[in-house]
Design a protein around this motif. Structure first.
Motif, mmCIF file in Angstrom:
data_model
loop_
_atom_site.group_PDB
_atom_site.id
_atom_site.type_symbol
_atom_site.label_atom_id
_atom_site.label_comp_id
_atom_site.label_asym_id
_atom_site.label_seq_id
_atom_site.Cartn_x
_atom_site.Cartn_y
_atom_site.Cartn_z
ATOM 1 N N SER A 1 -5.856 -1.768 -4.714
ATOM 2 C CA SER A 1 -6.701 -0.376 -5.020
ATOM 3 C C SER A 1 -7.173 0.478 -4.477
ATOM 4 O O SER A 1 -7.609 2.046 -4.625
ATOM 5 C CB SER A 1 -8.047 -1.064 -5.167
ATOM 6 O OG SER A 1 -9.429 -0.628 -5.468
ATOM 7 N N LEU B 1 -4.617 -7.312 -4.252
ATOM 8 C CA LEU B 1 -4.985 -6.107 -5.413
ATOM 9 C C LEU B 1 -6.204 -5.192 -4.197
ATOM 10 O O LEU B 1 -6.342 -3.949 -4.698
ATOM 11 C CB LEU B 1 -6.162 -6.959 -5.752
ATOM 12 C CG LEU B 1 -5.604 -7.883 -6.698
ATOM 13 C CD1 LEU B 1 -6.345 -8.773 -7.739
ATOM 14 C CD2 LEU B 1 -4.737 -7.657 -7.743
ATOM 15 N N ARG B 2 -6.528 -5.515 -3.477
ATOM 16 C CA ARG B 2 -8.139 -4.596 -1.989
ATOM 17 C C ARG B 2 -6.056 -3.437 -1.427
ATOM 18 O O ARG B 2 -6.630 -2.488 -2.050
ATOM 19 C CB ARG B 2 -7.728 -5.413 -1.013
ATOM 20 C CG ARG B 2 -8.626 -4.193 -0.254
ATOM 21 C CD ARG B 2 -9.309 -5.047 0.808
ATOM 22 N NE ARG B 2 -9.774 -6.557 0.629
ATOM 23 C CZ ARG B 2 -9.935 -8.175 0.986
ATOM 24 N NH1 ARG B 2 -8.646 -7.851 2.123
ATOM 25 N NH2 ARG B 2 -10.241 -9.395 0.824
ATOM 26 N N CYS C 1 -4.442 3.064 -6.987
ATOM 27 C CA CYS C 1 -4.507 2.453 -8.243
ATOM 28 C C CYS C 1 -5.402 1.475 -9.160
ATOM 29 O O CYS C 1 -6.530 0.825 -8.326
ATOM 30 C CB CYS C 1 -3.252 1.572 -7.906
ATOM 31 S SG CYS C 1 -1.840 2.100 -7.810
ATOM 32 N N GLY C 2 -5.565 1.430 -10.150
ATOM 33 C CA GLY C 2 -6.560 0.840 -11.040
ATOM 34 C C GLY C 2 -5.963 -1.022 -10.830
ATOM 35 O O GLY C 2 -4.918 -1.056 -11.072
ATOM 36 N N VAL C 3 -6.603 -1.813 -11.719
ATOM 37 C CA VAL C 3 -5.804 -3.149 -12.674
ATOM 38 C C VAL C 3 -5.835 -3.915 -13.650
ATOM 39 O O VAL C 3 -7.173 -3.460 -14.410
ATOM 40 C CB VAL C 3 -7.023 -4.707 -11.194
ATOM 41 C CG1 VAL C 3 -6.145 -5.905 -11.447
ATOM 42 C CG2 VAL C 3 -6.230 -3.737 -9.960
ATOM 43 N N TYR D 1 -1.583 2.025 -12.882
ATOM 44 C CA TYR D 1 -2.234 0.625 -13.138
ATOM 45 C C TYR D 1 -1.542 -0.649 -12.448
ATOM 46 O O TYR D 1 0.013 -0.383 -12.929
ATOM 47 C CB TYR D 1 -2.619 -0.445 -14.546
ATOM 48 C CG TYR D 1 -4.614 0.407 -14.829
ATOM 49 C CD1 TYR D 1 -5.425 0.292 -14.223
ATOM 50 C CD2 TYR D 1 -4.123 2.287 -15.555
ATOM 51 C CE1 TYR D 1 -7.060 1.124 -15.053
ATOM 52 C CE2 TYR D 1 -5.213 3.167 -16.007
ATOM 53 C CZ TYR D 1 -6.863 2.446 -16.231
ATOM 54 O OH TYR D 1 -7.572 2.827 -16.251
ATOM 55 N N TYR D 2 -1.953 -1.606 -12.114
ATOM 56 C CA TYR D 2 -1.356 -2.641 -10.935
ATOM 57 C C TYR D 2 -1.142 -3.872 -12.257
ATOM 58 O O TYR D 2 -2.584 -4.157 -12.593
ATOM 59 C CB TYR D 2 -1.650 -2.902 -9.804
ATOM 60 C CG TYR D 2 -1.172 -3.847 -8.912
ATOM 61 C CD1 TYR D 2 0.204 -4.163 -8.863
ATOM 62 C CD2 TYR D 2 -1.652 -5.043 -8.774
ATOM 63 C CE1 TYR D 2 0.782 -5.478 -8.084
ATOM 64 C CE2 TYR D 2 -0.734 -6.289 -8.592
ATOM 65 C CZ TYR D 2 0.006 -6.353 -7.851
ATOM 66 O OH TYR D 2 1.328 -7.002 -7.595
ATOM 67 N N ARG E 1 0.560 -1.227 0.174
ATOM 68 C CA ARG E 1 0.024 0.320 0.021
ATOM 69 C C ARG E 1 1.160 1.168 0.260
ATOM 70 O O ARG E 1 0.168 2.313 -0.893
ATOM 71 C CB ARG E 1 -1.134 0.132 1.089
ATOM 72 C CG ARG E 1 -2.007 1.445 0.836
ATOM 73 C CD ARG E 1 -2.594 1.500 2.331
ATOM 74 N NE ARG E 1 -3.324 0.478 1.897
ATOM 75 C CZ ARG E 1 -5.356 0.553 2.994
ATOM 76 N NH1 ARG E 1 -5.229 1.800 3.825
ATOM 77 N NH2 ARG E 1 -6.326 -0.961 3.472
#
Length: 96
Positions: A85, A81-82, A89-91, A69-70, A49
């Motif tokens: 976010s 991913l959480r 960031c986007g994924v 974006y990750y 994070r």
């Protein structure tokens, strides 16, 4: 941005109460060894994070309409991913 704190604590560090074992995000690896099937990958969600927040913040200073974006293929663990976010960031789920 969240406060910076050590992701890994080593028994030899000079903390007021030095840990007696290697710890990641405050959790001792001996405890994880008892609870998880081995081998296991251990990831510092604090590190994920904080680094994502820093990247989003610094890039945003220079490019106002930027979006970070990750790449999900790097690590598709739900917890990771959480964290990216939450950091803004986007994924990216598809790559060429």
């Amino acid at each position: 941005m969240s406060s910076t704190r050590p992701f890994m604590e080593w028994p030899t560090q000079n903390f007021p109460h030095p840990p007696t074992e290697l710890r990641v995000d405050g959790v001792g690896l001996a405890q994880l060894r008892k609870e998880l099937a081995l081998p296991a990958f251990v990831t510092s969600l604090n590190a994920v994070r904080q680094r994502a927040e820093t990247y989003v913040s610094e890039l945003g200073k220079h490019f106002k309409k930027s979006k970070v974006y990750y790449a999900m293929k790097a690590n598709a663990a739900t917890a990771v991913l959480r964290e990216v976010s939450v950091a803004g960031c986007g994924v990216d789920i598809v790559s060429i």
